[in-house]
Design an enzyme around this catalytic site. Structure first.
Site, PDB file in Angstrom:
ATOM      1  CG  ASN A 145      -1.751   1.229   1.356  1.00 15.37           C
ATOM      2  OD1 ASN A 145      -1.763   2.068   0.454  1.00 15.37           O
ATOM      3  ND2 ASN A 145      -2.456   1.367   2.467  1.00 15.37           N
ATOM      4  CE  LYS A 197      -0.272   3.160   4.783  1.00 17.32           C
ATOM      5  NZ  LYS A 197      -0.205   3.274   6.234  1.00 17.32           N
ATOM      6  CG  HIS A 214      -5.867   1.905   5.140  1.00 21.26           C
ATOM      7  ND1 HIS A 214      -5.410   2.828   6.039  1.00 21.26           N
ATOM      8  CD2 HIS A 214      -4.870   0.998   4.982  1.00 21.26           C
ATOM      9  CE1 HIS A 214      -4.183   2.499   6.409  1.00 21.26           C
ATOM     10  NE2 HIS A 214      -3.834   1.394   5.779  1.00 21.26           N
ATOM     11  CD  GLU A 250      -3.028   5.424   6.738  1.00 24.43           C
ATOM     12  OE1 GLU A 250      -3.019   5.421   5.498  1.00 24.43           O
ATOM     13  OE2 GLU A 250      -2.137   4.868   7.423  1.00 24.43           O
ATOM     14  CD  GLU A 291      -3.545  -2.324   7.212  1.00 22.75           C
ATOM     15  OE1 GLU A 291      -2.543  -2.653   6.583  1.00 22.75           O
ATOM     16  OE2 GLU A 291      -4.073  -1.213   7.099  1.00 22.75           O
ATOM     17  N   GLY A 335       2.490   2.492  10.768  1.00 20.61           N
ATOM     18  CA  GLY A 335       3.423   3.609  10.601  1.00 20.61           C
ATOM     19  C   GLY A 335       4.091   4.033  11.893  1.00 20.61           C
ATOM     20  CB  SER A 344       5.308  -1.650  11.918  1.00 22.19           C
ATOM     21  OG  SER A 344       4.856  -0.328  12.167  1.00 22.19           O
TER      22      SER A 344
HETATM   23  P1  13P Z   1       2.993   0.481   7.699  1.00 26.61           P
HETATM   24  O1  13P Z   1       3.539  -0.800   7.122  1.00 26.61           O
HETATM   25  O2  13P Z   1       3.716   1.704   7.206  1.00 26.61           O
HETATM   26  O3  13P Z   1       2.855   0.408   9.182  1.00 26.61           O
HETATM   27  O4  13P Z   1       1.503   0.638   7.109  1.00 26.61           O
HETATM   28  C1  13P Z   1       0.632  -0.427   7.193  1.00 26.61           C
HETATM   29  C2  13P Z   1      -0.567  -0.097   6.412  1.00 26.61           C
HETATM   30  O5  13P Z   1      -1.334   0.785   6.772  1.00 26.61           O
HETATM   31  C3  13P Z   1      -0.799  -0.841   5.170  1.00 26.61           C
HETATM   32  O6  13P Z   1      -2.072  -0.608   4.663  1.00 26.61           O
END
Ligand code: 13P
Length: 257
Positions: A9, A11, A95, A97, A167, A173, A213
């Protein structure tokens, strides 16, 4: 039985050149990792060029979101048909976010899942608890609730077309990764929920990815868990070596299983 899916992803990162170079770097080495499925989810504006970059390789491409209507006066939105037209075969939906920064609800996610299935996109439906919810002992309730709401009205045939991603929000992150035991507990709980709502045969076929992560250094232990069927990778998917490092670990596990 469930093939590992290693999905990146990206982002809201990269530019045209960066997206092309990363996609080329991944697909050049993808044949080494043919025991796992590889998926790249770039920002929508780069979908076309990433699809072209990976053409002819085993790497698939997905969107990061979509709108539930097929077309019309929805300024700024992108439909599932448009994602498919740009080469996507999958789409990340719900997601954290989008849920926590942009206010998306389970009902929104549910509409999008149904619309994605209508155009043959594989929805990757994300769920996950906040740290405060975990600390309050509500992890199972929150994740089950998000699954129930996001997958409402789907019949067993449709459930077989989706992928779930667990997640934990506190691990995204942050560099804080769920322990393999914490991840396995939630994955097993979600699979039990699918068995309760549908049946065991359906539950056994749905892939549940872990995201938060994930890196080459921790992927092995996570991917070894019986109910962890791959990774949805953010930060580490922006570096070809790290993403492919996770794909390599997944390939070794598949080849030894
Ligand atoms: P990270 O791997 O940066 O923690 O992000 C995970 C994520 O949100 C994947 O969709």
């Amino acid at each position: 039985m469930r093939r590992l899916l290693i999905a990146g992803n990206w982002k809201m990162n990269l530019d045209c050149n960066g997206a092309r170079e990363l996609a080329l770097a991944v697909c050049q080495r993808a044949p080494e990792f043919n025991a796992v499925d590889l998926l790249l989810c770039p920002p929508h504006v780069y979908l076309n060029l990433v699809s072209q970059a990976v053409a002819g390789s085993p790497v698939a491409v997905g969107g990061q979101n979509m709108y539930h209507e097929p077309s019309g006066a929805f300024t700024g939105e992108v439909s599932g048909a448009m994602l498919a037209d740009a080469g996507a075969t999958a789409v990340i939906l719900g997601h954290s976010e989008r849920r926590h920064v942009l206010g998306e609800t389970n009902a929104d996610v549910n509409r999008k899942v149904i619309a994605a299935l209508q155009v043959n996109l594989t929805p990757i439906v994300c769920v996950g608890e906040l740290l405060s919810e975990r600390e309050a002992g509500r992890t199972s309730e929150v994740n089950r609730g998000q699954i129930e709401g996001s997958l409402a009205e789907l019949d067993p045939e449709q459930i077989l077309q989706i992928v779930i991603a667990y997640e934990p929000v506190w691990a995204i992150g942050t560099g804080k990764v769920a322990t393999p035991k914490q991840a396995e507990e939630v994955h097993a709980d979600l699979r039990r929920l699918l068995a309760e709502r549908y049946n065991q045969a359906v539950a056994d076929k749905v892939r549940i990815l872990y995201g938060g992560s994930m890196k080459p250094g921790n992927a092995g232990e996570l991917l070894q868990q019986p109910n962890v069927d791959g990774g949805l990778i953010g930060g580490a998917s922006l570096k070809a070596d790290e993403f492919l490092g996770i794909a390599q670990i997944g390939t070794a596990l598949e080849n030894n299983s």
